[in-house]
Scaffold this motif. Structure first.
Motif, PDB file in Angstrom:
ATOM      1  N   TRP A   1      14.040  64.357  59.769  1.00 41.86           N
ATOM      2  CA  TRP A   1      14.857  64.385  58.718  1.00 41.86           C
ATOM      3  C   TRP A   1      13.557  64.466  57.647  1.00 41.86           C
ATOM      4  O   TRP A   1      12.206  63.350  58.034  1.00 41.86           O
ATOM      5  CB  TRP A   1      15.326  62.706  59.034  1.00 41.86           C
ATOM      6  N   TYR A   2      13.425  65.272  56.424  1.00 40.97           N
ATOM      7  CA  TYR A   2      12.614  65.098  55.750  1.00 40.97           C
ATOM      8  C   TYR A   2      13.402  65.049  53.947  1.00 40.97           C
ATOM      9  O   TYR A   2      14.741  65.685  54.110  1.00 40.97           O
ATOM     10  CB  TYR A   2      11.618  66.160  55.158  1.00 40.97           C
ATOM     11  N   ARG A   3      13.167  64.871  53.273  1.00 36.05           N
ATOM     12  CA  ARG A   3      13.600  64.409  51.437  1.00 36.05           C
ATOM     13  C   ARG A   3      12.954  65.533  50.450  1.00 36.05           C
ATOM     14  O   ARG A   3      11.507  65.700  51.050  1.00 36.05           O
ATOM     15  CB  ARG A   3      13.886  63.843  51.362  1.00 36.05           C
ATOM     16  N   GLN A   4      13.697  66.631  50.130  1.00 34.17           N
ATOM     17  CA  GLN A   4      12.571  67.342  48.980  1.00 34.17           C
ATOM     18  C   GLN A   4      13.705  67.228  47.431  1.00 34.17           C
ATOM     19  O   GLN A   4      14.506  67.929  47.399  1.00 34.17           O
ATOM     20  CB  GLN A   4      12.815  68.456  49.600  1.00 34.17           C
ATOM     21  N   ARG A   5      12.894  66.525  46.734  1.00 34.55           N
ATOM     22  CA  ARG A   5      13.137  66.543  45.427  1.00 34.55           C
ATOM     23  C   ARG A   5      12.479  67.576  44.641  1.00 34.55           C
ATOM     24  O   ARG A   5      11.751  68.517  45.714  1.00 34.55           O
ATOM     25  CB  ARG A   5      12.776  65.074  44.463  1.00 34.55           C
ATOM     26  N   LEU A   6      13.598  68.347  43.959  1.00 29.92           N
ATOM     27  CA  LEU A   6      13.463  69.311  43.401  1.00 29.92           C
ATOM     28  C   LEU A   6      12.015  69.447  42.746  1.00 29.92           C
ATOM     29  O   LEU A   6      11.121  68.839  42.426  1.00 29.92           O
ATOM     30  CB  LEU A   6      14.327  69.496  41.737  1.00 29.92           C
TER      31      LEU A   6
ATOM     32  N   VAL B   1      17.201  67.484  48.059  1.00 37.31           N
ATOM     33  CA  VAL B   1      17.902  68.392  49.280  1.00 37.31           C
ATOM     34  C   VAL B   1      17.179  67.725  50.728  1.00 37.31           C
ATOM     35  O   VAL B   1      15.814  67.568  51.049  1.00 37.31           O
ATOM     36  CB  VAL B   1      16.919  69.600  49.392  1.00 37.31           C
ATOM     37  N   TYR B   2      18.230  67.559  51.359  1.00 43.18           N
ATOM     38  CA  TYR B   2      17.955  66.999  53.160  1.00 43.18           C
ATOM     39  C   TYR B   2      17.620  67.654  53.997  1.00 43.18           C
ATOM     40  O   TYR B   2      18.504  68.167  54.485  1.00 43.18           O
ATOM     41  CB  TYR B   2      19.241  65.587  53.441  1.00 43.18           C
ATOM     42  N   LEU B   3      16.975  67.992  54.655  1.00 45.40           N
ATOM     43  CA  LEU B   3      16.250  69.147  55.309  1.00 45.40           C
ATOM     44  C   LEU B   3      16.082  68.202  56.813  1.00 45.40           C
ATOM     45  O   LEU B   3      15.622  67.426  57.549  1.00 45.40           O
ATOM     46  CB  LEU B   3      15.181  69.396  55.151  1.00 45.40           C
TER      47      LEU B   3
ATOM     48  N   GLU C   1      19.193  74.775  57.061  1.00 43.07           N
ATOM     49  CA  GLU C   1      18.532  75.538  55.260  1.00 43.07           C
ATOM     50  C   GLU C   1      18.913  74.449  54.277  1.00 43.07           C
ATOM     51  O   GLU C   1      18.774  74.298  52.790  1.00 43.07           O
ATOM     52  CB  GLU C   1      20.077  76.407  55.065  1.00 43.07           C
ATOM     53  N   GLY C   2      19.345  73.073  54.734  1.00 47.42           N
ATOM     54  CA  GLY C   2      19.362  71.972  54.060  1.00 47.42           C
ATOM     55  C   GLY C   2      20.761  71.105  53.912  1.00 47.42           C
ATOM     56  O   GLY C   2      21.314  71.704  53.777  1.00 47.42           O
TER      57      GLY C   2
ATOM     58  N   GLU D   1      16.178  76.760  50.292  1.00 50.80           N
ATOM     59  CA  GLU D   1      16.511  77.609  51.731  1.00 50.80           C
ATOM     60  C   GLU D   1      15.097  76.628  52.865  1.00 50.80           C
ATOM     61  O   GLU D   1      14.521  75.874  51.863  1.00 50.80           O
ATOM     62  CB  GLU D   1      16.171  78.692  52.346  1.00 50.80           C
ATOM     63  N   GLY D   2      15.277  77.009  54.065  1.00 51.62           N
ATOM     64  CA  GLY D   2      14.915  75.397  54.658  1.00 51.62           C
ATOM     65  C   GLY D   2      13.474  76.723  54.723  1.00 51.62           C
ATOM     66  O   GLY D   2      13.381  77.574  54.832  1.00 51.62           O
ATOM     67  N   PRO D   3      12.363  75.745  55.196  1.00 50.13           N
ATOM     68  CA  PRO D   3      11.287  76.452  55.134  1.00 50.13           C
ATOM     69  C   PRO D   3      11.581  77.179  56.320  1.00 50.13           C
ATOM     70  O   PRO D   3      11.733  76.849  57.630  1.00 50.13           O
ATOM     71  CB  PRO D   3      10.128  75.896  55.226  1.00 50.13           C
ATOM     72  N   VAL D   4      10.385  78.247  56.230  1.00 52.77           N
ATOM     73  CA  VAL D   4      10.565  79.142  57.879  1.00 52.77           C
ATOM     74  C   VAL D   4       9.077  78.948  58.282  1.00 52.77           C
ATOM     75  O   VAL D   4       7.831  79.278  58.109  1.00 52.77           O
ATOM     76  CB  VAL D   4      10.897  80.327  57.264  1.00 52.77           C
ATOM     77  N   LEU D   5       8.863  79.548  59.588  1.00 52.60           N
ATOM     78  CA  LEU D   5       7.337  79.380  60.395  1.00 52.60           C
ATOM     79  C   LEU D   5       7.179  80.550  59.647  1.00 52.60           C
ATOM     80  O   LEU D   5       7.439  81.806  60.255  1.00 52.60           O
ATOM     81  CB  LEU D   5       7.590  78.971  61.728  1.00 52.60           C
TER      82      LEU D   5
END
Lengths: 116, 112
Positions: free
Chosen positions: A34-39, A89-91, A109-110, B41-45
């Motif tokens: 699990w990762y967190r991505q702030r704007l 966004v939580y990835l 996709e988060g 979107e999420g990262p793509v390899l």
């Protein structure tokens, strides 16, 4: 499934409420992240599960954050008493590991969380 | 904390130009991965590197795993508008298990 699936894709909640985010990894992938991505920011590591080993929780920002994983399947990330700073966004990502060598990470996709 | 430093932080280039970005760390890495993230979107390899000195290509992309195992670069040749996005390097640090660290990201804008 074919890819990592996350739900919900969007969640708007009021400050102080609890939220639960779900991740279905790729079948056969033993590692889950699990990762967190702030704007506008990079990816902040939260927690890592590997098979039946104890999870690496070193990235969880506070005790309001917790995560579980049942075996090598679904994981849930729970945030209690949400704060506005939790908006992000939580990835989720999964990986196949073999012989101790890490496989590539495949991301969902988060889940976009907005705390009002 | 942050383990990987990427540069440049952002790039604005004309369509058709080549792009180069790199990633450095004070720690040794076993694997270097390069990801691209499109908005929402999420990262793509894009490319995975597993061996020091390895040079790998994927279409217009070329990446190398540094000999010291502490750096990697990604080149994009003849850029096109769809190359726009944020590029991240990532990898597991040697001797510390499989926790993947991510770079700070390089934002690429391609001007048609």
């Amino acid at each position: 499934g074919a890819g990592v699936s996350q739900s919900p894709s969007n969640k708007v909640t009021e400050k102080g409420k609890d939220v639960e985010l779900r991740c279905d990894p790729i079948s056969g992938h033993t590692a889950l992240y699990w990762y967190r991505q702030r704007l506008g920011q990079g990816l902040e590591f939260l927690i890592y599960f590997q098979g039946n080993s104890a999870p690496d929780k070193s990235g969880l920002p506070s005790d309001r954050f917790s995560a579980e994983r049942t075996g090598e399947s679904v994981s849930t990330l729970t945030i209690q008493r949400t704060q506005q700073e939790d908006s992000a966004v939580y990835l989720c990502a999964s990986s196949r590991t073999s012989g101790g060598v890490s496989g590539e990470l495949f991301f969902g996709e988060g889940s976009r969380l907005t705390v009002l | 904390g942050q383990q990987l430093n990427q540069s440049p932080q952002s790039m604005f280039i004309q369509e058709g130009e080549d792009v180069s970005m790199n990633c450095t760390s004070s720690s040794i890495f076993n694997t270097w991965l390069w990801y691209k993230q499109d908005p929402g979107e999420g990262p793509v390899l894009l490319i995975a590197l597993y061996k020091a000195g390895e040079l790998t290509s994927n279409g217009r992309l070329t990446a190398q795993f540094g000999i010291t195992r502490k750096d990697s670069f990604l080149n994009i040749s003849a850029s096109i508008p769809s190359d726009v996005g944020i590029y991240f390097c990532a990898g597991p640090r040697a001797y510390t298990g499989n926790q993947f660290y991510f770079g700070t990201g390089t934002s690429l804008t391609v001007i048609p």
